[in-house]
Design a protein around this motif. Sequence first.
Motif, PDB file in Angstrom:
ATOM      1  N   ASP A   1     -16.343  28.100  -7.439  1.00 38.27           N
ATOM      2  CA  ASP A   1     -15.677  28.211  -6.141  1.00 38.27           C
ATOM      3  C   ASP A   1     -16.568  27.685  -5.021  1.00 38.27           C
ATOM      4  O   ASP A   1     -16.095  27.008  -4.111  1.00 38.27           O
ATOM      5  N   LEU A   2     -17.862  27.970  -5.108  1.00 35.09           N
ATOM      6  CA  LEU A   2     -18.794  27.465  -4.099  1.00 35.09           C
ATOM      7  C   LEU A   2     -18.790  25.940  -4.081  1.00 35.09           C
ATOM      8  O   LEU A   2     -18.654  25.317  -3.025  1.00 35.09           O
TER       9      LEU A   2
ATOM     10  N   THR B   1     -15.775  24.184  -2.527  1.00 41.56           N
ATOM     11  CA  THR B   1     -15.599  24.206  -1.075  1.00 41.56           C
ATOM     12  C   THR B   1     -16.129  22.925  -0.443  1.00 41.56           C
ATOM     13  O   THR B   1     -15.957  22.707   0.747  1.00 41.56           O
TER      14      THR B   1
ATOM     15  N   LEU C   1     -16.442  25.196   4.037  1.00 42.87           N
ATOM     16  CA  LEU C   1     -17.593  26.028   4.367  1.00 42.87           C
ATOM     17  C   LEU C   1     -18.240  25.435   5.621  1.00 42.87           C
ATOM     18  O   LEU C   1     -19.376  24.986   5.613  1.00 42.87           O
TER      19      LEU C   1
ATOM     20  N   PHE D   1     -16.254  33.793   2.060  1.00 43.02           N
ATOM     21  CA  PHE D   1     -16.732  33.482   0.708  1.00 43.02           C
ATOM     22  C   PHE D   1     -17.548  34.655   0.168  1.00 43.02           C
ATOM     23  O   PHE D   1     -17.355  35.081  -0.974  1.00 43.02           O
TER      24      PHE D   1
ATOM     25  N   THR E   1     -17.990  32.115  -9.377  1.00 40.26           N
ATOM     26  CA  THR E   1     -18.526  32.011  -8.022  1.00 40.26           C
ATOM     27  C   THR E   1     -19.141  30.644  -7.785  1.00 40.26           C
ATOM     28  O   THR E   1     -18.903  30.025  -6.730  1.00 40.26           O
TER      29      THR E   1
END
Length: 182
Positions: A16-17, A20, A30, A39, A13
């Motif tokens: 992936d955050l 973005t 985002l 998300f 996570t």
Amino acid sequence: MPFGHDMVHSLATVVDLINTSPATGGPDRLTDLRELGEFVDRHQVSGVGELGTADLNQVRAVRDAFHKVFTAPDQATAVIRLNTLLSGTRITPRLTEHDGHPLHVHYFAPGASVGEHLSADLGVALAHLLVEGEWERLRTCSAPDCDNVFVDESRNRSRVYCDSRTCGNRMHVAAYRARRRA
């Protein structure tokens, strides 16, 4: 180092955050509440109410803070940056079962915003990684046109590309073609 399910989920996570962000060389993924909602759904972030503009701004700030942890020049700097992030978070560890997941620990305080939730849960996962002396597993892709981050989960810490099917394959094909031309 074998990672447990919660740790793998949290590390995926946070990666992936961060990825973005336009800081990783791609477009900002985002930019609005729809993307934030996607998300949250994709990563099964629990306990999140209705999302607002303040949530989007907070998550984007958290994303930037996590990126600074991943790109720290050394472990001491990573620790300072992670401690700074965690110091702004209300952490309330508790055991929980939800959405078909087995018993696990949540670190965010009840009623926390999505930004606090991500800071607490993902920050604690990174803290455990640093405590275990595994800072060098936080990596940036070695492909010249990619700045995505990843966590090297390989046994011998040898992974250099964010994705072997895209960046890794592209770099291997380029090396092969260069050898053929030589």
